[in-house]
Design an enzyme around this catalytic site. Sequence first.
Site, PDB file in Angstrom:
ATOM      1  CG  ASP A  10     -15.446  30.119  46.115  1.00 22.58           C
ATOM      2  OD1 ASP A  10     -15.466  29.565  47.232  1.00 22.58           O
ATOM      3  OD2 ASP A  10     -14.693  31.075  45.850  1.00 22.58           O
ATOM      4  CG  ASP A  12     -14.890  33.890  51.308  1.00 25.75           C
ATOM      5  OD1 ASP A  12     -15.987  34.365  51.659  1.00 25.75           O
ATOM      6  OD2 ASP A  12     -14.130  33.293  52.080  1.00 25.75           O
TER       7      ASP A  12
END
Length: 278
Positions: A10, A12
């Site tokens: 991922d 963020d």
Amino acid sequence: MAGNIVVVFDFDKTIIDLDSDNWVLDELGFTDLFNQLLPTLPWNSLMDRMMGELHANGKTIEDIQEVLRRVPIHPRIVPALKSAHALGCDLRIVSDANLFFIETILEHLGIRECFSEINTNPGYVDDNGRLRILPYHDFHSSPHGCELCPPNMCKGKIIERIQASIAKEGKKRFIYLGDGIGDFCPSLKLKEADFMMPRKNFPVWDLICKNRMLVKAEIHEWTDGEDLEHVLLQLINSILNAEENLINSAQLLSTDCKFQTIPMSVQEALPQALSVPH
């Protein structure tokens, strides 16, 4: 070999320490307007609307890029990514941010080339110099149908696509790192030989704790960039060591089999040798 290891990140609050959307709007002074409009639009659609607001108020692409280059990141993240890449791992990103934000940050950090693929919402600058942000899945014409994920992106479907695309290359082992609610769905797509690395005390970690039996992959939590580096490289090295031991065992077994045939050859040769006149 590490080429058999696919590491999916991922972005963020995993690679960077915060949400890139919020960071840009906070730094450019548009937080209040964003909060006012948040109840009226899906997040991804609202971000496209906010980029229009920035443009209408004189904020340039250069202003956005300058803010993105100042995004906070733990000092051990970049070394961790470079180490995993140097070991030969296939690094990929699956993120609900957008391509413009992610590539701007990765290029600034000098690690864009570490990633073979970035799966995220499209982001590009149009002819008017305005940043456009579109959904990964067009939820108006072809909704993804996953109730666990936001309408613009199902990370689980992306993981399934990656798994299918590399299936012909032989057995691959996945390591998935994430923090948010959207990272729970892909964790359910991982196999027993894979690894899930949820960020501790973040939404995906809470969901996994509550639904532990649904996740087949081995779970290794982490807390910050230093912990991420330690856990990730330890997993990679453990996989490599296991594969090396397997190869060595196979070679040893093959060698043993060859040795076992030697006495039979000698036994077969003895009667012939004894029958030869001296």
